[in-house]
Design an enzyme around this catalytic site. Structure first.
Site, PDB file in Angstrom:
ATOM      1  N   ASP A 316      -2.098  -5.359  10.614  1.00  0.00           N
ATOM      2  CA  ASP A 316      -2.101  -5.216   8.976  1.00  0.00           C
ATOM      3  C   ASP A 316      -3.316  -4.212   8.681  1.00  0.00           C
ATOM      4  O   ASP A 316      -4.432  -4.295   9.493  1.00  0.00           O
ATOM      5  CB  ASP A 316      -2.236  -6.810   8.339  1.00  0.00           C
ATOM      6  CG  ASP A 316      -2.679  -6.539   6.950  1.00  0.00           C
ATOM      7  OD1 ASP A 316      -1.851  -5.799   6.248  1.00  0.00           O
ATOM      8  OD2 ASP A 316      -3.420  -6.971   6.439  1.00  0.00           O
ATOM      9  N   ASP A 514      -4.126 -10.705   7.451  1.00  0.00           N
ATOM     10  CA  ASP A 514      -5.065 -11.760   6.427  1.00  0.00           C
ATOM     11  C   ASP A 514      -4.181 -12.144   5.548  1.00  0.00           C
ATOM     12  O   ASP A 514      -4.591 -13.247   4.700  1.00  0.00           O
ATOM     13  CB  ASP A 514      -5.966 -11.011   6.091  1.00  0.00           C
ATOM     14  CG  ASP A 514      -5.799  -9.720   5.148  1.00  0.00           C
ATOM     15  OD1 ASP A 514      -4.824  -8.977   5.320  1.00  0.00           O
ATOM     16  OD2 ASP A 514      -6.383  -9.584   4.114  1.00  0.00           O
ATOM     17  N   ASP A 518       1.442 -11.171   5.161  1.00  0.00           N
ATOM     18  CA  ASP A 518       1.386 -11.087   6.557  1.00  0.00           C
ATOM     19  C   ASP A 518       2.061 -12.440   7.293  1.00  0.00           C
ATOM     20  O   ASP A 518       2.345 -12.691   8.348  1.00  0.00           O
ATOM     21  CB  ASP A 518       0.097 -10.980   7.164  1.00  0.00           C
ATOM     22  CG  ASP A 518      -0.321  -9.695   6.633  1.00  0.00           C
ATOM     23  OD1 ASP A 518       0.350  -8.615   6.475  1.00  0.00           O
ATOM     24  OD2 ASP A 518      -1.628  -9.488   6.360  1.00  0.00           O
TER      25      ASP A 518
HETATM   26  P1  ADP Z   1      -1.410  -4.466   3.831  1.00  0.00           P
HETATM   27  O1  ADP Z   1      -0.103  -4.792   4.207  1.00  0.00           O
HETATM   28  O2  ADP Z   1      -2.155  -3.214   4.173  1.00  0.00           O
HETATM   29  O3  ADP Z   1      -2.448  -5.799   3.780  1.00  0.00           O
HETATM   30  P2  ADP Z   1      -0.371  -5.388   1.391  1.00  0.00           P
HETATM   31  O4  ADP Z   1       1.333  -5.206   1.679  1.00  0.00           O
HETATM   32  O5  ADP Z   1      -1.095  -6.570   0.848  1.00  0.00           O
HETATM   33  O6  ADP Z   1      -1.318  -4.145   2.046  1.00  0.00           O
HETATM   34  O7  ADP Z   1      -0.003  -4.365   0.032  1.00  0.00           O
HETATM   35  C1  ADP Z   1       0.501  -3.282  -0.047  1.00  0.00           C
HETATM   36  C2  ADP Z   1       0.392  -2.640  -1.301  1.00  0.00           C
HETATM   37  O8  ADP Z   1       1.023  -3.358  -2.344  1.00  0.00           O
HETATM   38  C3  ADP Z   1      -0.872  -2.329  -1.759  1.00  0.00           C
HETATM   39  O9  ADP Z   1      -1.452  -1.307  -1.140  1.00  0.00           O
HETATM   40  C4  ADP Z   1      -0.964  -2.070  -3.393  1.00  0.00           C
HETATM   41  O10 ADP Z   1      -0.634  -0.838  -3.513  1.00  0.00           O
HETATM   42  C5  ADP Z   1       0.301  -3.244  -3.563  1.00  0.00           C
HETATM   43  N1  ADP Z   1      -0.338  -4.117  -4.222  1.00  0.00           N
HETATM   44  C6  ADP Z   1       0.014  -5.665  -3.474  1.00  0.00           C
HETATM   45  N2  ADP Z   1      -0.560  -6.740  -4.310  1.00  0.00           N
HETATM   46  C7  ADP Z   1      -1.271  -5.877  -5.446  1.00  0.00           C
HETATM   47  C8  ADP Z   1      -1.942  -6.445  -6.629  1.00  0.00           C
HETATM   48  N3  ADP Z   1      -2.011  -7.639  -6.912  1.00  0.00           N
HETATM   49  N4  ADP Z   1      -2.184  -5.695  -7.543  1.00  0.00           N
HETATM   50  C9  ADP Z   1      -1.753  -4.342  -7.333  1.00  0.00           C
HETATM   51  N5  ADP Z   1      -1.192  -3.789  -6.378  1.00  0.00           N
HETATM   52  C10 ADP Z   1      -0.701  -4.700  -5.212  1.00  0.00           C
HETATM   53 MG    MG Z   2      -3.575  -7.256   4.269  1.00  0.00          MG
END
Ligand code: ADP
Ligand code: MG
Length: 626
Positions: A316, A514, A518
C-alpha cells in the site's frame, strides 16, 4: 526438578562407570549396582511416568515410551549399564532441549513484566495521585516523570523529551517526541516530564495486543510442525512394532534370545525419531522470538513458513511506503475565503482516522481555526468521507468521491492544481465543489532500501497498490524503486483484493498495508503484513504479521529470516532422517552396541536443537543497522 533429576542421573552413571572400570572387588560391584539403580530411578521414573501419562490421557505414543522400553529390555538381558547410559543421555538431552526452547519462549514473555503497575493520574485541580494502571480510563491525563515507564497508550499533551521504544519497535535509538505525538505502554520516558492523555485502556493497548498475538502464535502450529508431530506419533508405533519383528528375526537367525533382545533394543533406540520431532519447533520458535525482538510479530509459525515462499510483495502507499505524516502544501478555496474553507474541511475530517485527515486537522489547528459540528458522518474507504452540518450535506475526498457526487473540477485554478504530483482532497456540497487542498506525504526513508533488499533476496515482483491518483503513485513509486508497470493507482479496497487474488494464482503473495482500506487485501494475501503500532486495528486484526517498527528494513530482514528458517528446517530434517537411517542400518547389519546407538541418537537431537537456536541470534536488528 528436571534439572535435579538429570544431575542425579549423571552422578549415578559416573558411579556405575567407576564401578566397572576403576574399582575392584566387592566395592566395584556395589558401586556399579548402586549407580545403575540411581540412574534407573532418577532417569527412568520421570520418563516412564511421562510415557504412561501420555498413553493414558491422550492415547499418544511418545518417544519416552520407546526409551523406557529399550532401557528395560537392556536391563533384562543384563546390559543394565548400557541402559543406564541411555537413560542418562536421554534425561540430559531432554533437559537441554527444554532449556533451549524455554529461552526462545521467554524472549517474548519478558514483555509482560515491562508493563508498569501504577500510573500518576492528574486530577481536575492539578494535583497528582498514584493509581493502578489498570484503573486508567480513556481521556484521563497522566504525568510521566523522567525514567518512568509509560502506563498506557496515549498522546502527549504537554512537555517533550525522548522515549526508548525498544520494547515495542525493537528500535534501540531513542525517539524524540513532542505534544501531539503518540506514546505506547511499556516504553520508557527517558528525560522529559510529560503529560499524556490516555487513548486506550490497558486491556487494549499495543502491548496487550502484542501479547495476545504471541499467545495466539504459540497455539497455532506451522504445517511442518504439524507434520513432525504427526510423524512422531505414527513413527513411534511403527518403531515399537518394527523392533518386535526385529526381535523375532534376530532370534530366528540363530541368535540367543538375550542377544536378539539386546539388538532389538539397540534398533529401537537407533530408530527413535527424537531429532525429527524436535527439529522443526526448535527452528520455528527461535525464529519467532528473534523476529519479535526485532519488532516483527508473527501470529504463528505458519505465517513464517509461508513468508519464506513469498515471491510477490504488494505494498500500500500511504502510511506504508510513506510515513503517513502528511503536510498540507497548497489550498484553493473557490470563494476566496481560505480560512472558512479550511475550517469546514477540518470539521468533517475530525471524524476520520485517515492519515490525510490528520494532516488537514493539524493545518487548521496551526492557523488557529475553529471547527464546527458535523453529523451523520460515514467514511468511504479509499474515497473520502461524507456528513452534514447546518448548511447541509458535505463531503471531502478524492476524484472517486468527486465523480460519485456528480461534481467536476473543471475550474482552471483546480486544473492547475491537478498538474502536480501531490495528493488532492476536494471539499464539496452535493455537486458543487468548494475547493481543494494538496497534501504531500513523506517517503519512509527506509522504503527504497528495503525494496532493493527484497528484490536481492529473490522477490520477483513488487507491486504498489494505492487509492491515490496515478501521478502521485508514480512519483512515490519511482522514488522507492517500483517499476511503472508494477504501480496500480486509483484502487478501491475491492480492487486491491481482486488484484491480490489474481496475482496469487500460482504465486505466493504478501500484502503490506496499514489502513482500514487494506484489511480485505491483508486477509486475502497468503501473508498479510500490517504496519503495527501506527496502523489501524482492523488491519492488525486481518494480518498474519505485524511490523511494529517504523523501519521498513525489518520487513526485508524478516523475509530473509523466514528463508533461513526454512533452510534450517530442511537441514535439520535431512540430517535427522539421514542419521537415523545410518544408525538403524548399523544396528541391523553390524550389531552396533547400544551405547553407540544412544550416543548417535541423543547427539543428533542436541545438534538439531542447536542448529535451530542459531536463528535466535537476532539477525533482524543486525541487518537493519547496516
Ligand atoms: P492508500 O491506498 O495509498 O493507503 P487510501 O486508499 O487510504 O490510500 O486513500 C486513497 C485516497 O482516498 C487518498 O489519497 C485520498 O485522496 C482519499 N481519501 C481517503 N480517505 C480520505 C479522507 N478521510 N479525507 C479525504 N480524502 C480521503
Ligand atoms: Mg494506507
Amino acid at each position: 526438578m528436571a534439572d535435579f533429576s538429570t544431575v542425579t542421573t549423571v552422578v549415578g552413571l559416573l558411579l556405575a562407570l567407576a564401578g566397572s572400570w576403576w574399582l575392584h572387588g566387592d566395592l566395584a560391584s556395589e558401586a556399579r549396582l548402586a549407580g545403575v539403580v540411581i540412574v534407573y530411578l532418577f532417569g527412568g521414573i520421570p520418563v516412564g511416568w511421562r510415557a504412561l501419562r501420555a498413553l493414558w490421557r491422550a492415547h499418544a505414543f511418545e518417544i519416552d515410551l520407546l526409551m523406557i522400553v529399550a532401557a528395560i529390555a537392556a536391563a533384562i538381558v543384563g546390559a543394565s549399564l548400557d541402559g543406564a547410559i541411555l537413560l542418562m543421555l536421554f534425561s540430559l538431552s531432554t533437559t537441554l532441549e527444554n532449556r533451549a526452547m524455554g529461552r526462545a519462549r521467554r524472549a517474548i514473555e519478558a514483555l509482560m513484566a515491562l508493563r508498569p503497575e501504577t500510573a500518576f493520574r492528574k486530577r481536575e485541580d492539578g494535583t497528582v495521585e498514584e493509581i493502578p494502571a489498570s484503573a486508567l480510563s480513556v481521556g484521563e491525563v497522566v504525568i510521566l516523570r523522567p525514567g518512568a515507564r509509560v502506563p498506557a497508550d496515549g498522546t502527549i499533551v504537554s512537555g517533550h523529551g525522548s522515549l526508548d521504544e525498544s520494547t515495542i519497535t525493537g528500535e534501540s535509538m531513542p525517539v524524540v517526541k513532542e505534544p501531539g505525538a503518540q506514546v505506547f505502554e511499556a516504553t520508557v520516558n527517558l528525560d522529559g516530564v510529560l503529560e499524556v492523555r490516555v487513548a486506550r485502556t490497558v486491556e487494549q493497548s499495543t502491548v496487550a495486543r502484542m501479547i495476545a498475538l504471541v499467545t495466539e502464535a504459540q497455539a497455532a502450529k506451522a504445517p511442518s510442525e504439524q507434520f513432525s508431530a504427526w510423524f512422531g506419533q505414527r513413527y513411534t508405533i511403527a518403531v515399537l512394532a518394527g523392533s518386535a519383528v526385529a526381535l523375532g528375526a534376530f532370534f530366528w537367525l540363530g541368535n540367543s534370545w538375550e542377544t536378539a533382545l539386546y539388538r532389538a533394543a539397540t534398533m529401537l533406540v537407533a530408530a527413535s525419531p527424537c531429532a525429527v520431532v524436535i527439529s522443526v519447533p526448535a527452528a520455528i520458535l527461535s525464529a519467532l522470538s528473534a523476529a519479535a525482538r526485532g519488532g516483527v510479530l508473527f501470529k504463528g509459525g505458519a505465517a513464517l513458513e509461508t513468508l519464506a515462499a513469498v515471491n510477490v510483495f504488494a505494498f500500500d502507499k500511504t502510511g506504508t511506503l510513506t510515513t503517513g505524516r502528511a503536510e498540507v502544501t497548497g489550498v484553493v478555496a473557490l470563494d476566496g475565503n481560505e480560512e472558512r474553507f479550511l475550517s469546514t474541511l477540518a470539521s468533517i475530517e475530525a471524524h476520520s482516522e485517515h492519515h490525510i485527515a490528520g494532516a488537514l486537522r493539524r493545518e487548521a489547528a496551526q492557523r488557529g481555526l475553529r471547527t464546527h459540528a458535523v453529523r451523520n458522518v460515514t467514511a468511504l474507504p479509499s474515497a473520502g468521507i461524507v456528513g452534514e452540518d447546518e448548511e447541509g450535506p458535505l463531503w471531502a475526498g478524492n476524484q472517486h468521491m468527486l465523480a460519485s457526487m456528480g461534481a467536476s473540477a473543471d475550474e482552471t485554478i483546480l486544473r492547475d492544481f491537478q498538474e502536480g504530483a501531490e495528493t488532492i482532497v476536494y471539499l464539496g456540497r452535493g455537486d458543487r465543489v468548494l475547493g481543494a487542498v494538496s497534501v504531500a506525504d513523506t517517503l519512509r526513508d527506509t522504503s527504497a532500501e528495503a525494496l532493493t533488499a527484497l528484490r536481492a533476496s529473490g522477490v520477483t515482483t513488487i507491486l504498489m497498490m494505492t487509492g491515490d491518483r496515478r501521478s502521485v503513485a508514480l512519483r512515490i513509486g519511482r522514488a522507492v524503486g517500483v517499476r511503472d508497470e508494477e504501480i496500480h493507482a486509483d484502487m478501491l479496497p475491492e480492487d486491491k483484493v481482486r488484484l491480490v487474488g489474481e496475482v496469487a494464482q500460482g504465486k505466493k503473495v504478501a500484502f503490506v498495508g496499514d489502513g482500514v482500506n487494506d484489511a480485505a487485501a491483508l486477509a486475502r494475501a497468503d501473508v498479510g503484513i500490517a504496519m503495527g503500532a501506527a496502523g489501524s486495528d482492523v488491519a492488525l486484526q486481518a494480518a498474519d504479521v505485524a511490523l511494529l517498527s517504523e523501519d521498513m528494513g525489518r520487513l526485508a530482514a524478516a523475509h530473509r529470516l523466514s528463508k533461513r528458517t526454512a533452510a534450517v528446517i530442511r537441514q535439520n530434517l535431512t540430517f535427522a532422517i539421514g542419521a537415523m537411517l545410518l544408525l538403524v542400518g548399523a544396528a541391523a547389519l553390524f550389531g552396533l552396541p547400544l551405547p553407540f546407538a544412544v550416543l548417535g541418537h541423543e547427539g543428533g537431537t542436541v545438534l538439531v536443537v542447536l542448529n535451530g537456536l542459531r536463528l535466535l541470534g537476532d539477525p533482524i536488528r543486525r541487518v537493519s543497522r547496516t
